[in-house]
Enzyme design. Sequence first.
Site, mmCIF file in Angstrom:
data_model
loop_
_atom_site.group_PDB
_atom_site.id
_atom_site.type_symbol
_atom_site.label_atom_id
_atom_site.label_comp_id
_atom_site.label_asym_id
_atom_site.label_seq_id
_atom_site.Cartn_x
_atom_site.Cartn_y
_atom_site.Cartn_z
ATOM 1 N N CYS A 79 0.838 -0.940 -0.239
ATOM 2 C CA CYS A 79 0.347 -0.018 -0.289
ATOM 3 C C CYS A 79 0.867 1.070 -0.216
ATOM 4 C CB CYS A 79 -1.158 0.244 0.831
ATOM 5 S SG CYS A 79 -2.415 0.724 1.296
ATOM 6 N N HIS A 158 -3.608 -5.168 1.766
ATOM 7 C CA HIS A 158 -2.808 -5.679 3.185
ATOM 8 C C HIS A 158 -1.919 -7.355 3.442
ATOM 9 C CE1 HIS A 158 -1.762 -1.253 4.349
ATOM 10 N NE2 HIS A 158 -3.298 -1.115 3.899
ATOM 11 N N GLU A 160 -0.346 -8.231 5.551
ATOM 12 C CA GLU A 160 -0.239 -8.350 6.911
ATOM 13 C C GLU A 160 -1.349 -7.979 7.883
ATOM 14 O OE1 GLU A 160 0.486 -6.017 4.917
ATOM 15 O OE2 GLU A 160 0.009 -4.288 5.946
#
Length: 174
Positions: A79, A158, A160
């Site tokens: 991002c 994302h 993560e």
Amino acid sequence: MKVGILALQGSFAEHGVVLDKIKQPFVLVKTKQDLEGLTHLIIPGGESTTLEKLLKKSGLWEELEKKIKKKELKFFGTCAGAIIFSKLGMDLQVERNGYGAQQNSFVEKLESEMFPELGGVFIRAPRFKVQKNSKILARMGNEPVLIEQDKFLTSSFHPELIGETRVHEYFLKK
Ligand code: GLN
């Protein structure tokens, strides 16, 4: 191999959780000195204008520009991290907030041969315009959302934030 996560702002702790999960040691990068000996660097999502300011203030911006020119490291940006790479010299065009504002954040299933059942969390995500020398590793409909280019891996979503480890594992094998 020595892995660093840029830890000036944004979701660096979450990237650390993923690396812990796959038992990959890492250092948090806050100063120029922290770049020493790194083979892999992750730049997290967050706010790219703030990240840019902090990178310039710490002197990391210039160092990264040099390292990107010399192709010294492997880079993974999620991002805002991808936006930073596009500004630092990666051949990638991005449209900031290309999928809408914060309130338009969404979760969507992605299409990827390499990572089946990949899920994408999009938070004020950048839209990528693919350059010729890029490999698209995941799409959302027609939109490229995970791109590999030379030493770079960039995602507009994302991994993560949802406990996904495969994209990080792929990056570390680069
Ligand atoms: N749109 C943000 C920016 O321009 C990035 C958002 C994110 O990293 N989730 O910095």
